[in-house]
Design a protein around this motif. Structure first.
Motif, PDB file in Angstrom:
ATOM      1  N   ILE C 133       0.856  -1.186   0.000  1.00 35.53           N
ATOM      2  CA  ILE C 133       0.000   0.000   0.000  1.00 35.53           C
ATOM      3  C   ILE C 133       0.894   1.240   0.000  1.00 35.53           C
ATOM      4  CG2 ILE C 133      -0.182  -0.104   2.525  1.00 35.53           C
ATOM      5  CD1 ILE C 133      -2.971   1.016   2.338  1.00 35.53           C
ATOM      6  N   PRO C 134       0.563   2.259  -0.789  1.00 40.04           N
ATOM      7  CA  PRO C 134       1.424   3.444  -0.856  1.00 40.04           C
ATOM      8  C   PRO C 134       1.510   4.171   0.492  1.00 40.04           C
ATOM      9  CG  PRO C 134      -0.182   3.460  -2.649  1.00 40.04           C
ATOM     10  CD  PRO C 134      -0.586   2.361  -1.718  1.00 40.04           C
ATOM     11  N   ILE C 135       2.686   4.731   0.765  1.00 43.80           N
ATOM     12  CA  ILE C 135       2.937   5.415   2.033  1.00 43.80           C
ATOM     13  C   ILE C 135       3.224   6.896   1.765  1.00 43.80           C
ATOM     14  CG2 ILE C 135       4.427   5.495   4.081  1.00 43.80           C
ATOM     15  CD1 ILE C 135       2.845   2.814   3.680  1.00 43.80           C
ATOM     16  N   LEU C 136       2.614   7.776   2.557  1.00 43.29           N
ATOM     17  CA  LEU C 136       2.918   9.207   2.506  1.00 43.29           C
ATOM     18  C   LEU C 136       3.764   9.513   3.732  1.00 43.29           C
ATOM     19  CD1 LEU C 136       2.294  11.868   0.935  1.00 43.29           C
ATOM     20  CD2 LEU C 136       0.420  12.247   2.539  1.00 43.29           C
ATOM     21  N   LEU C 137       5.045   9.776   3.521  1.00 41.26           N
ATOM     22  CA  LEU C 137       5.994   9.890   4.632  1.00 41.26           C
ATOM     23  C   LEU C 137       6.332  11.348   4.906  1.00 41.26           C
ATOM     24  CD1 LEU C 137       8.025   8.565   6.621  1.00 41.26           C
ATOM     25  CD2 LEU C 137       9.666   8.493   4.727  1.00 41.26           C
ATOM     26  N   LYS C 138       5.744  11.889   5.972  1.00 40.43           N
ATOM     27  CA  LYS C 138       6.011  13.288   6.318  1.00 40.43           C
ATOM     28  C   LYS C 138       7.422  13.432   6.887  1.00 40.43           C
ATOM     29  CE  LYS C 138       1.647  15.483   6.551  1.00 40.43           C
ATOM     30  NZ  LYS C 138       0.935  16.587   7.222  1.00 40.43           N
ATOM     31  N   ARG C 139       7.998  14.617   6.654  1.00 42.28           N
ATOM     32  CA  ARG C 139       9.325  14.911   7.187  1.00 42.28           C
ATOM     33  C   ARG C 139       9.222  15.184   8.681  1.00 42.28           C
ATOM     34  NH1 ARG C 139      12.881  20.152   5.204  1.00 42.28           N
ATOM     35  NH2 ARG C 139      14.825  19.660   6.284  1.00 42.28           N
ATOM     36  N   GLY C 140      10.166  14.671   9.456  1.00 46.68           N
ATOM     37  CA  GLY C 140      10.221  14.982  10.884  1.00 46.68           C
ATOM     38  C   GLY C 140      10.453  16.468  11.089  1.00 46.68           C
ATOM     39  N   MET C 141      10.062  16.957  12.256  1.00 43.69           N
ATOM     40  CA  MET C 141      10.095  18.399  12.533  1.00 43.69           C
ATOM     41  C   MET C 141      11.476  19.030  12.386  1.00 43.69           C
ATOM     42  SD  MET C 141       7.861  18.160  15.936  1.00 43.69           S
ATOM     43  CE  MET C 141       6.207  17.451  15.873  1.00 43.69           C
ATOM     44  N   SER C 142      12.493  18.212  12.605  1.00 39.16           N
ATOM     45  CA  SER C 142      13.845  18.746  12.417  1.00 39.16           C
ATOM     46  C   SER C 142      14.714  17.713  11.728  1.00 39.16           C
ATOM     47  CB  SER C 142      14.451  19.170  13.752  1.00 39.16           C
ATOM     48  OG  SER C 142      14.554  18.068  14.610  1.00 39.16           O
ATOM     49  N   ALA C 143      14.114  16.990  10.809  1.00 33.88           N
ATOM     50  CA  ALA C 143      14.862  15.956  10.089  1.00 33.88           C
ATOM     51  C   ALA C 143      15.668  16.559   8.948  1.00 33.88           C
ATOM     52  CB  ALA C 143      13.902  14.910   9.535  1.00 33.88           C
ATOM     53  N   THR C 144      16.881  16.100   8.782  1.00 37.65           N
ATOM     54  CA  THR C 144      17.712  16.506   7.651  1.00 37.65           C
ATOM     55  C   THR C 144      17.294  15.715   6.416  1.00 37.65           C
ATOM     56  OG1 THR C 144      19.340  14.802   8.086  1.00 37.65           O
ATOM     57  CG2 THR C 144      19.686  16.920   9.170  1.00 37.65           C
ATOM     58  N   LEU C 145      17.740  16.172   5.259  1.00 36.60           N
ATOM     59  CA  LEU C 145      17.466  15.463   4.014  1.00 36.60           C
ATOM     60  C   LEU C 145      17.915  13.998   4.102  1.00 36.60           C
ATOM     61  CD1 LEU C 145      16.656  15.402   1.022  1.00 36.60           C
ATOM     62  CD2 LEU C 145      18.963  16.186   0.460  1.00 36.60           C
ATOM     63  N   THR C 146      19.101  13.791   4.601  1.00 35.30           N
ATOM     64  CA  THR C 146      19.650  12.440   4.706  1.00 35.30           C
ATOM     65  C   THR C 146      18.788  11.547   5.591  1.00 35.30           C
ATOM     66  OG1 THR C 146      21.877  13.309   4.430  1.00 35.30           O
ATOM     67  CG2 THR C 146      21.699  11.116   5.397  1.00 35.30           C
ATOM     68  N   GLU C 147      18.356  12.070   6.716  1.00 33.66           N
ATOM     69  CA  GLU C 147      17.534  11.269   7.624  1.00 33.66           C
ATOM     70  C   GLU C 147      16.176  10.934   6.998  1.00 33.66           C
ATOM     71  OE1 GLU C 147      19.112  12.951  11.930  1.00 33.66           O
ATOM     72  OE2 GLU C 147      17.436  13.931  10.930  1.00 33.66           O
ATOM     73  N   TRP C 148      15.642  11.897   6.265  1.00 30.52           N
ATOM     74  CA  TRP C 148      14.322  11.717   5.653  1.00 30.52           C
ATOM     75  C   TRP C 148      14.388  10.639   4.555  1.00 30.52           C
ATOM     76  CZ3 TRP C 148      11.680  16.355   2.700  1.00 30.52           C
ATOM     77  CH2 TRP C 148      10.298  16.124   2.576  1.00 30.52           C
ATOM     78  N   LEU C 149      15.389  10.757   3.704  1.00 32.54           N
ATOM     79  CA  LEU C 149      15.552   9.752   2.644  1.00 32.54           C
ATOM     80  C   LEU C 149      15.817   8.374   3.253  1.00 32.54           C
ATOM     81  CD1 LEU C 149      17.621  11.792   0.015  1.00 32.54           C
ATOM     82  CD2 LEU C 149      15.219  11.107  -0.148  1.00 32.54           C
TER      83      LEU C 149
END
Lengths: 264, 264, 264, 264
Positions: C133-149
């Motif tokens: 099932i497709p996932i919509l992954l919100k960015r954490g409040m202070s997540a860096t690009l690397t952490e988000w990816l």
């Protein structure tokens, strides 16, 4: 260069008249946010002198967010500070914001503060290199360690070696406190660089009830002293009332600092 | 007062010679980070003129983190910029950092930039109030909306009503980009306050490949124009090379801006 | 690996039933912050359907700062959302916070949202890898690009390739807006990585009057669509009222998005 | 409710077996970032026991940014920690990330850590309310005071009153240190709220050479103890080597803490 000085670690100190910043004794700088008038300044200073404050502070040129707010007594404030400092035999420090005010004010001052808002004001920094007077260089609101040391380098490379840093809190997402006092950098500077550093728990917290604990924390983190906003009637201070403490409270903080200053 | 102006929403604009900032046409300001020499500046400007740039920028007094880095050609840079601007009939804008340089430089300039580092330099801001020349006021690295509007108010209340804001990114924890371009405030200022605003995607991202998309985003967020660092040989730019784009790339961005400027 | 995928730049897309995220058409996701009751949800959805919303959102499990605040209708909310989505033939997306709720809820949902607060919840991310099932992954409040990816990589490497990122603003010192919408990263992800991305101007600004402009900015920065909080009676929305817009306002935003979606 | 508890200021404490957190004696928690193997853990613990560490820590379930990095020994790690703790008669604490692991692990642990990344994981927090075991609740990377106290409230209101906070640094623009240790909030919590708090100078600085000074600063700011990453061979620690200190260094820090713990 400061940034290349990591290895030597010889402990530099800066002398403000007969007070040594960076030596074994922790230095206490205190006074009101703004110089309000001669009589109030005299009363405050009398109290500060008794409880062991070594350097007197007081704002004359006030950098205020709004142009419509009280901007300080300016030259009149410097004059009051100078006279009161002389009467109680205490060196004085105040902020100067305009390179053009240096000439008229420098001879009346024992130390000049560069405020947070002017840490990147390279015009002012270079001008201060031409004076033979110690500088208290506050960290910019979001300045990195490298930028801060380079700001000191602007003054030093222009001819004035007597720079003392002052950590006063940085901007973060946290709104409970006015700023976030970054003691990490106090420890880092004492560990790795050769320049004295003072801690400002008043602006660093913005809350009177935290000034005591954070003064002590600043000292054991490696601070060479503290700069604290105080007043005989803190609630009526003309600016920064919320973070200003009473002389009694300051007296207790100083005696706590004495208990730890030579422990490590 | 700007901060109380929410209700009126009459759209103020600022005129730089014959260019109107804040009107229906989006304004393109461009040029190299630093004025390097007369010939390079001439070649760059020739290219910019052809692709529709309206105002020429170029740094003469450079606020550099280290005192040992290139500090700009100073008055010589202003002179080059002035001559090239005259030849190509383009108004010019450059940063002035020292209130004392205003007197000698103002007559050669069409617009004066206050850089990020000097947004809180109230001495400079008040001095600018005495001049009859438009000001481009960059946001401080961690300035709040209130502080930024108040900085404009310092200039306006000192006598100069022609202030244009410039959003250039703020400091956050994110290190992938040099700064975080805060378009929220561009939208907020257009929605609620009566002052033109320009977007700087070069400093706002610090990455050449993001300048195009973020220029467009800045325009639809409400920006009255963009200021973009460009060079005939971006990789060899003497400063900010990583965020400097080529004339060809700029030309494409301008034609994209034209496609959207009258859509909403 | 996402982080190593820079070079290929083949444009991946994710299909939510018959809606393609990452293709030429920009996708509009909208609905109330919280599913409140069946009748209100029906009325809202009827309006959304008419103005061109493609995917219906509504919160059932609400991550609230205080344990004493409304926590959502939970399974009852999922049921309402599912029924209304079926009636109006719209795919639905809602947030799941507990790996143990996946089993009971997944079959009723077309897309699952991972909220900001759970971007680092690796337990949940790995569990989502087991679902088709497709996932919509919100960015954490202070997540860096690397952490988000890398958070996306947790899901993908666990077996589910259908991840869509969602930029929803980060925490900074600025308090005028609830968060700072970081469109720099939207542009960066479209420029350098191979994963679709949606922009959330509702949480990204926290202010209703900025949602329109920032939706457009998000699209031209490279966003593959927007997710916007809407309600038939925004002021009475049970949560996030300040940032919720009316159906009429949403309708206007959608028609503006249509004007630009194929321009570049 | 914690947030309404300002006035009472009765000093709550939390007991971990026979160790009291929040009483007159400052508590030392230490151990390696990751449990690596039985023999290494035994050797480290033997050293820690001798120098006065009261609670043993060691990571078994490791929340790592990349799914491809070492994720910890998991249940095997908990088993090793439990056995070594028993041999040396030390209570143990480790992080649990998955509500489903609680059942199998809780009986082997004396305290459970909620890591930074899971401070907003309300599913996990509520589940911890069902256990009769002390919780060490780390502050989220950009959590405000209100959010942090509310996270504790999630556990307490679900039935488990034994929560200890842990300040471990927040995200700021400063990159010299890994995080910015926010001792302001340590002082604020001791001053205004009724819950014990531990300071983590290892994650709070990310630099081994700052751990000593910042441990002391944390204690005088009001911390009830410290949690420090240590190893018999810090440079070879399998994770967080840069911030891990040697047993010798730790021993010196502990004796410095002893000098100040009863001074104020």
């Amino acid at each position: 260069m400061l940034l290349e000085d990591k290895k030597s670690k010889k402990q530099k100190n800066v002398r403000v008249r007969d007070i040594v910043i960076g030596g074994p004794e922790k230095v206490i700088i205190s006074g009101p946010c703004s110089v309000e008038d001669y009589e109030t300044m005299r009363k405050i200073t009398s109290g500060l002198k008794k409880c062991g404050v070594q350097i007197l502070r007081g704002g004359a040129f006030k950098p205020r967010t709004s142009p419509y707010d009280f901007q300080g007594l300016k030259h009149e404030g410097v004059k009051i500070l100078h006279e009161v400092g002389k009467e109680f035999d205490m060196p004085i420090v105040t902020e100067i914001m305009d390179a053009r005010d240096l000439e008229s004010c420098a001879e009346h001052l024992d130390m000049i503060q560069v405020g947070s808002r002017n840490m990147y004001n390279y015009t002012l920094l270079k001008e201060l290199g031409n004076y033979n007077i110690p500088i208290l260089l506050k960290r910019g609101m979001s300045a990195t360690l490298t930028e801060w040391l380079n700001a000191a380098e602007y003054i030093i490379s222009s001819g004035n070696p007597d720079v003392v840093l002052c950590e006063r809190g940085i901007r973060t997402f946290e709104t409970y406190t006015r700023n976030t006092l970054d003691l990490n950098l106090v420890a880092a500077i004492k560990e790795n660089y050769n320049i004295p550093i003072i801690v400002d728990p008043s602006h660093g917290t913005g809350r009177r009830e935290l000034v005591g604990k954070m003064s002590l924390a600043g000292i054991v983190a490696g601070g060479d002293g503290v700069i604290i906003e105080s007043h005989i009637n803190p609630d009526k201070a003309i600016s920064d009332a919320k973070q200003t403490i009473s002389i009694e409270n300051l007296s207790e903080i100083i005696s706590n600092i004495k208990k730890i200053e030579n422990l490590f």
